[in-house]
Write a protein that holds these residues in place. Structure first.
Motif, PDB file in Angstrom:
ATOM      1  N   GLU A 233       0.835  -1.208   0.000  1.00  0.00           N
ATOM      2  CA  GLU A 233       0.000   0.000   0.000  1.00  0.00           C
ATOM      3  C   GLU A 233       0.867   1.254   0.000  1.00  0.00           C
ATOM      4  O   GLU A 233       0.585   2.212  -0.728  1.00  0.00           O
ATOM      5  CB  GLU A 233      -0.909   0.002   1.234  1.00  0.00           C
ATOM      6  CG  GLU A 233      -1.832   1.215   1.297  1.00  0.00           C
ATOM      7  CD  GLU A 233      -2.696   1.227   2.541  1.00  0.00           C
ATOM      8  OE1 GLU A 233      -3.452   2.206   2.722  1.00  0.00           O
ATOM      9  OE2 GLU A 233      -2.626   0.260   3.326  1.00  0.00           O
ATOM     10  N   ASN A 237       0.905   4.023  -3.152  1.00  0.00           N
ATOM     11  CA  ASN A 237       0.530   5.416  -2.892  1.00  0.00           C
ATOM     12  C   ASN A 237       1.659   6.380  -3.227  1.00  0.00           C
ATOM     13  O   ASN A 237       1.431   7.468  -3.778  1.00  0.00           O
ATOM     14  CB  ASN A 237       0.114   5.584  -1.436  1.00  0.00           C
ATOM     15  CG  ASN A 237      -1.223   4.937  -1.139  1.00  0.00           C
ATOM     16  OD1 ASN A 237      -2.034   4.727  -2.042  1.00  0.00           O
ATOM     17  ND2 ASN A 237      -1.461   4.601   0.121  1.00  0.00           N
ATOM     18  N   LYS A 240       1.949   6.787  -7.072  1.00  0.00           N
ATOM     19  CA  LYS A 240       0.865   7.621  -7.609  1.00  0.00           C
ATOM     20  C   LYS A 240       1.121   9.098  -7.304  1.00  0.00           C
ATOM     21  O   LYS A 240       0.914   9.963  -8.166  1.00  0.00           O
ATOM     22  CB  LYS A 240      -0.472   7.188  -7.004  1.00  0.00           C
ATOM     23  CG  LYS A 240      -1.009   5.876  -7.548  1.00  0.00           C
ATOM     24  CD  LYS A 240      -2.344   5.530  -6.899  1.00  0.00           C
ATOM     25  CE  LYS A 240      -2.904   4.221  -7.455  1.00  0.00           C
ATOM     26  NZ  LYS A 240      -4.186   3.843  -6.789  1.00  0.00           N
ATOM     27  N   THR A 241       1.561   9.367  -6.083  1.00  0.00           N
ATOM     28  CA  THR A 241       1.813  10.752  -5.671  1.00  0.00           C
ATOM     29  C   THR A 241       2.930  11.373  -6.493  1.00  0.00           C
ATOM     30  O   THR A 241       2.818  12.509  -6.959  1.00  0.00           O
ATOM     31  CB  THR A 241       2.168  10.807  -4.173  1.00  0.00           C
ATOM     32  OG1 THR A 241       1.108  10.236  -3.410  1.00  0.00           O
ATOM     33  CG2 THR A 241       2.380  12.242  -3.725  1.00  0.00           C
ATOM     34  N   GLU A 263      -0.903  -0.281 -11.085  1.00  0.00           N
ATOM     35  CA  GLU A 263      -0.960  -0.937  -9.773  1.00  0.00           C
ATOM     36  C   GLU A 263      -0.635  -2.426  -9.875  1.00  0.00           C
ATOM     37  O   GLU A 263       0.062  -2.981  -9.024  1.00  0.00           O
ATOM     38  CB  GLU A 263      -2.345  -0.736  -9.161  1.00  0.00           C
ATOM     39  CG  GLU A 263      -2.429  -1.183  -7.715  1.00  0.00           C
ATOM     40  CD  GLU A 263      -3.711  -0.733  -7.029  1.00  0.00           C
ATOM     41  OE1 GLU A 263      -4.261  -1.537  -6.251  1.00  0.00           O
ATOM     42  OE2 GLU A 263      -4.150   0.409  -7.274  1.00  0.00           O
TER      43      GLU A 263
END
Length: 289
Positions: A233, A237, A240-241, A263
């Motif tokens: 996770e 994240n 993506k950021t 993903e």
């Protein structure tokens, strides 16, 4: 009469020897400071670039504060609790740099190639790393002892990609909570003597460098453990950021494009690496594959 330009190689050689002579003055200044203040151990400064690292930062600070004298953080206008955490640590000096809210590897590279020069006359060794990159000694002695005894001026640690299914805590050693996969990509030249190295000359990503000066390599003294994949996770994240922050320059030069992985690709890579990972004990030479 037309004046001929000085050949580039001659200029570079002259610059190198001029700087080495100047660096002897800085080194003398440091020796006098240590003598006056009764300092016997090598002084170590750490330089890192940072953006929104509130989760891993306590682990980074716990590690480097255990042996470094000063930590200089170049913060890229963090918006989480990063600055609060940094301001609470007496060893940390914060410097802010701006990139209009974008991830810009060119600014990053400029800082890493030059910021450490401010430690000349102030530190025996500098470490230039990312927040998720932690340096460990190979031998059963601490980093300070290793640096005290060496005649080398720069080190190329043995790199490992570290993985964990859950995000680690600060109440036990990181290496007890993670596993690693050997990675030559992270054999990065992050620790060197600022009075012997004139220029470090990192390439984009800082995985490669062409240092000039008095370059005497040590290659078996350290591990560089890269703690990016701390739970699936967390890594999804982060990717993506960073993809959302990518600058136009980065995209045009195809730098940091792994942040655009889907993903499923990230997940498949994570579990493929985790399957091959093993426990890493920095004091145990049996780590080698």
């Amino acid at each position: 009469m037309k004046i001929k330009a000085i050949p580039k190689k001659i200029f570079q050689r002259a610059y190198k020897y001029f700087m080495l002579a100047l660096l002897k003055v800085y080194k003398l200044k440091l020796l006098i400071h240590k003598k006056i203040n009764g300092i016997k151990n090598p002084i170590i400064h750490v330089y890192s670039i940072c953006w929104n690292e509130e989760k891993f930062l306590p682990l980074y600070l716990k590690h480097y504060c255990s042996f470094a004298d000063k930590i200089i953080i170049y913060d890229n206008e963090s918006t989480d609790n990063t600055l609060k955490i940094l301001k609470e640590n007496p060893k940390v000096e914060i410097k802010t740099y701006k990139t209009n809210g974008k991830l810009n590897d060119f600014e990053y590279l400029k800082i890493k190639n030059n910021a450490w020069k401010k430690s000349r006359g102030k530190a025996d060794w500098v470490i230039v790393c990312d927040v998720d990159e932690l340096l460990y000694p190979r031998q059963k002695q601490d980093i300070t002892q290793t640096l005290q005894k060496t005649d080398k001026t720069i080190f190329k640690p043995e790199g490992y990609e570290m993985l964990s299914e859950t995000f680690p805590t600060t109440d036990q050693p990181l290496t007890n909570q993670t596993k690693g996969v050997k990675s030559k990509w992270f054999d990065k030249k992050i620790i060197f003597n600022p009075h012997s190295i004139v220029e470090i000359n990192y390439y984009p990503g800082c995985h490669e460098a062409e240092p000039i000066g008095i370059v005497k390599y040590g290659e078996q003294q350290f591990y560089l453990l890269h703690f990016k994949r701390m739970g699936l996770e967390y890594i999804i994240n982060r990717y993506k950021t960073f993809a959302n922050r990518m600058s136009k320059n980065n995209i045009e030069q195809k730098m940091g494009m792994h942040y655009f992985m889907k993903e499923k690709e990230i997940t498949d890579e994570f579990y493929r690496m985790l399957k091959d990972a093993k426990q890493i004990n920095p004091e145990n030479d049996d780590n080698r594959n």
